[in-house]
Design a protein around this motif. Structure first.
Motif, PDB file in Angstrom:
ATOM      1  N   PHE A  18       0.844  -1.197   0.000  1.00 36.71           N
ATOM      2  CA  PHE A  18       0.000   0.000   0.000  1.00 36.71           C
ATOM      3  C   PHE A  18       0.883   1.253   0.000  1.00 36.71           C
ATOM      4  N   PRO A  19       1.453   1.604  -1.145  1.00 30.23           N
ATOM      5  CA  PRO A  19       2.370   2.742  -1.225  1.00 30.23           C
ATOM      6  C   PRO A  19       1.692   4.042  -0.804  1.00 30.23           C
ATOM      7  N   GLY A  20       2.496   4.898  -0.196  1.00 25.42           N
ATOM      8  CA  GLY A  20       1.993   6.200   0.231  1.00 25.42           C
ATOM      9  C   GLY A  20       3.122   7.003   0.832  1.00 25.42           C
ATOM     10  N   VAL A  21       2.974   7.419   2.089  1.00 21.91           N
ATOM     11  CA  VAL A  21       4.054   8.092   2.811  1.00 21.91           C
ATOM     12  C   VAL A  21       4.263   7.375   4.139  1.00 21.91           C
ATOM     13  N   VAL A  22       5.480   7.497   4.680  1.00 22.25           N
ATOM     14  CA  VAL A  22       5.826   6.825   5.933  1.00 22.25           C
ATOM     15  C   VAL A  22       6.326   7.863   6.932  1.00 22.25           C
ATOM     16  N   LEU A  23       5.733   7.866   8.114  1.00 19.81           N
ATOM     17  CA  LEU A  23       6.218   8.668   9.236  1.00 19.81           C
ATOM     18  C   LEU A  23       6.673   7.702  10.315  1.00 19.81           C
ATOM     19  N   PHE A  24       7.858   7.921  10.882  1.00 20.54           N
ATOM     20  CA  PHE A  24       8.318   6.958  11.880  1.00 20.54           C
ATOM     21  C   PHE A  24       9.077   7.612  13.021  1.00 20.54           C
ATOM     22  N   THR A  25       8.990   6.947  14.175  1.00 19.14           N
ATOM     23  CA  THR A  25       9.797   7.282  15.351  1.00 19.14           C
ATOM     24  C   THR A  25      10.412   5.977  15.847  1.00 19.14           C
ATOM     25  N   ILE A  26      11.622   5.694  15.407  1.00 22.16           N
ATOM     26  CA  ILE A  26      12.345   4.489  15.795  1.00 22.16           C
ATOM     27  C   ILE A  26      13.737   4.903  16.267  1.00 22.16           C
ATOM     28  N   ALA A  27      14.104   4.470  17.460  1.00 23.01           N
ATOM     29  CA  ALA A  27      15.386   4.891  18.041  1.00 23.01           C
ATOM     30  C   ALA A  27      16.551   4.025  17.576  1.00 23.01           C
ATOM     31  N   ALA A  28      16.317   2.724  17.379  1.00 26.03           N
ATOM     32  CA  ALA A  28      17.402   1.807  17.017  1.00 26.03           C
ATOM     33  C   ALA A  28      17.928   2.118  15.619  1.00 26.03           C
ATOM     34  N   HIS A  29      19.212   2.447  15.509  1.00 23.95           N
ATOM     35  CA  HIS A  29      19.790   2.873  14.229  1.00 23.95           C
ATOM     36  C   HIS A  29      19.691   1.788  13.158  1.00 23.95           C
ATOM     37  N   GLU A  30      19.873   0.532  13.537  1.00 25.13           N
ATOM     38  CA  GLU A  30      19.834  -0.560  12.557  1.00 25.13           C
ATOM     39  C   GLU A  30      18.469  -0.665  11.904  1.00 25.13           C
ATOM     40  N   LEU A  31      17.410  -0.610  12.714  1.00 22.16           N
ATOM     41  CA  LEU A  31      16.058  -0.706  12.173  1.00 22.16           C
ATOM     42  C   LEU A  31      15.713   0.515  11.330  1.00 22.16           C
ATOM     43  N   ARG A  32      16.166   1.677  11.765  1.00 23.28           N
ATOM     44  CA  ARG A  32      15.911   2.899  11.011  1.00 23.28           C
ATOM     45  C   ARG A  32      16.513   2.814   9.607  1.00 23.28           C
ATOM     46  N   GLU A  33      17.750   2.332   9.544  1.00 22.10           N
ATOM     47  CA  GLU A  33      18.443   2.255   8.258  1.00 22.10           C
ATOM     48  C   GLU A  33      17.739   1.292   7.308  1.00 22.10           C
ATOM     49  N   VAL A  34      17.285   0.159   7.847  1.00 24.08           N
ATOM     50  CA  VAL A  34      16.567  -0.812   7.011  1.00 24.08           C
ATOM     51  C   VAL A  34      15.292  -0.189   6.458  1.00 24.08           C
ATOM     52  N   LEU A  35      14.538   0.499   7.322  1.00 25.10           N
ATOM     53  CA  LEU A  35      13.275   1.124   6.904  1.00 25.10           C
ATOM     54  C   LEU A  35      13.520   2.190   5.844  1.00 25.10           C
ATOM     55  N   VAL A  36      14.493   3.053   6.084  1.00 28.31           N
ATOM     56  CA  VAL A  36      14.775   4.145   5.149  1.00 28.31           C
ATOM     57  C   VAL A  36      15.237   3.609   3.800  1.00 28.31           C
ATOM     58  N   GLU A  37      16.152   2.622   3.799  1.00 31.02           N
ATOM     59  CA  GLU A  37      16.668   2.062   2.552  1.00 31.02           C
ATOM     60  C   GLU A  37      15.564   1.364   1.763  1.00 31.02           C
ATOM     61  N   HIS A  38      14.684   0.647   2.468  1.00 30.32           N
ATOM     62  CA  HIS A  38      13.591  -0.050   1.786  1.00 30.32           C
ATOM     63  C   HIS A  38      12.662   0.960   1.113  1.00 30.32           C
ATOM     64  N   CYS A  39      12.323   2.028   1.827  1.00 25.17           N
ATOM     65  CA  CYS A  39      11.434   3.054   1.268  1.00 25.17           C
ATOM     66  C   CYS A  39      12.099   3.760   0.094  1.00 25.17           C
ATOM     67  N   LYS A  40      13.412   3.960   0.183  1.00 21.11           N
ATOM     68  CA  LYS A  40      14.142   4.620  -0.902  1.00 21.11           C
ATOM     69  C   LYS A  40      14.084   3.771  -2.171  1.00 21.11           C
ATOM     70  N   ARG A  41      14.234   2.445  -2.020  1.00 21.98           N
ATOM     71  CA  ARG A  41      14.173   1.554  -3.182  1.00 21.98           C
ATOM     72  C   ARG A  41      12.792   1.587  -3.836  1.00 21.98           C
ATOM     73  N   LEU A  42      11.757   1.752  -2.994  1.00 18.53           N
ATOM     74  CA  LEU A  42      10.389   1.768  -3.509  1.00 18.53           C
ATOM     75  C   LEU A  42       9.972   3.151  -4.009  1.00 18.53           C
ATOM     76  N   GLY A  43      10.796   4.157  -3.732  1.00 21.13           N
ATOM     77  CA  GLY A  43      10.433   5.517  -4.114  1.00 21.13           C
ATOM     78  C   GLY A  43       9.349   6.106  -3.240  1.00 21.13           C
ATOM     79  N   ILE A  44       9.293   5.638  -1.975  1.00 25.67           N
ATOM     80  CA  ILE A  44       8.284   6.094  -1.018  1.00 25.67           C
ATOM     81  C   ILE A  44       8.943   7.041  -0.009  1.00 25.67           C
ATOM     82  N   PRO A  45       8.412   8.251   0.190  1.00 25.72           N
ATOM     83  CA  PRO A  45       9.008   9.167   1.166  1.00 25.72           C
ATOM     84  C   PRO A  45       8.840   8.661   2.595  1.00 25.72           C
ATOM     85  N   ALA A  46       9.928   8.688   3.368  1.00 21.57           N
ATOM     86  CA  ALA A  46       9.903   8.254   4.771  1.00 21.57           C
ATOM     87  C   ALA A  46      10.525   9.357   5.622  1.00 21.57           C
ATOM     88  N   LEU A  47       9.782   9.835   6.608  1.00 20.11           N
ATOM     89  CA  LEU A  47      10.232  10.960   7.419  1.00 20.11           C
ATOM     90  C   LEU A  47      10.398  10.562   8.883  1.00 20.11           C
TER      91      LEU A  47
END
Length: 289
Positions: A76-105
């Motif tokens: 369900f593509p759209g936009v992603v807003l997140f509050t995640i403290a763990a750097h590893e999980l943040r990087e995975v989320l951001v990279e995945h959204c970047k590959r899909l062309g989905i903005p993640a803030l």
């Protein structure tokens, strides 16, 4: 996005009218998601004709949980807003959204960066829920317990233990405002003014809490009360909604507020949040004095 035939068209051909745009909004948090929800509620009304389709994922703290979230975001593509403290999980989320062309803030990043620069120290990776059981948390629980026990004029003799006491005629949003304030850690009692009913001396002699009068326009109050009676299938011709009676009721309440020198807030066109914000401002001014 949906488009519909315009039935009011007087032209000889078909015209279409856009009525709504749907936006998938993914809220991803390693805690309870309160910050994300607050931001969504603040932003969504600013875009007329846009309906956010909320997808919420809370307490996301492992890669396995995150993978399920990523699958939903992809479906369900759209936009992603997140509050995640763990750097590893943040990087995975951001990279995945970047590959899909989905903005993640990451909502808190700018605030955290400012704090880090100012304090010359790095923020930790504790989640919001791990920090929740502190003094502020227990103060909110205590305020909620107090507020529920002192709603609608209950136990007026204990009102002096409150931080705020709300007074107003029926249907001036005393209870929901009290609960909202309690969620901010403010012990709140409220008292309904009933025509011809005596007002307890304990209320008139309060010294510790901030007592606030809530007033409303007669037309607005009558409309609210009529809707209330209709929802209860009750008599809609009683004094409760009679225009002269309501105006007299409001006048008596305003005179009481003036005699007692209580600050007054007009709730006619205010939301619960706006009324609460005004009360918090009054508290801050009183504390400063």
């Amino acid at each position: 996005m949906q488009e519909w035939l315009d039935p009011s068209s007087k032209l000889g051909h078909i015209r279409y009218m856009r009525i709504s745009t749907f936006l998938n909004v993914h809220l991803v948090s390693d805690s309870t998601g309160e910050t994300l929800n607050a931001v969504l509620r603040a932003v969504a009304p600013l875009f007329e004709g846009v309906t956010p389709l909320e997808h919420s994922y809370y307490l996301v703290r492992s890669r396995r949980q995150l993978d399920r979230v990523l699958a939903e975001i992809e479906a369900f593509p759209g936009v992603v807003l997140f509050t995640i403290a763990a750097h590893e999980l943040r990087e995975v989320l951001v990279e995945h959204c970047k590959r899909l062309g989905i903005p993640a803030l990451p909502l808190l990043d700018q605030v955290l960066t400012m704090w880090e620069h100012h304090l010359k120290m790095r923020a930790g990776e504790k989640t919001g829920s791990k920090q929740a059981l502190d003094e502020n948390y227990f103060r909110r629980i205590d305020a909620l317990n107090y507020t529920m026990a002192h709603d609608d004029g209950q136990m007026v003799h204990e009102f002096n233990q409150a931080d705020v006491v709300l007074v107003g005629v029926s249907r001036t949003s005393k209870t929901p405002t009290s609960i909202y304030l309690a969620n901010r850690g403010i012990r709140t009692g409220n008292f309904p003014l009933v025509p011809k009913a005596p007002i307890p001396h304990a209320l008139l002699e309060l010294t510790k809490p901030l007592v606030v009068g809530l007033k409303v326009s007669p037309d607005r109050l009558i409309a609210i009360r009529r809707n209330r009676l209709l929802s209860l299938n009750a008599d809609a011709t009683s004094e409760y909604v009679d225009e002269d009676s309501v105006r007299e009721e409001i006048t008596d309440a305003n005179r009481l507020f003036e005699r007692q020198n209580w600050p007054v807030i007009d709730v006619t066109r205010r939301s619960i949040e706006e009324t609460s914000a005004a009360i918090l401002n009054l508290l801050a001014e009183r504390s400063a004095r």
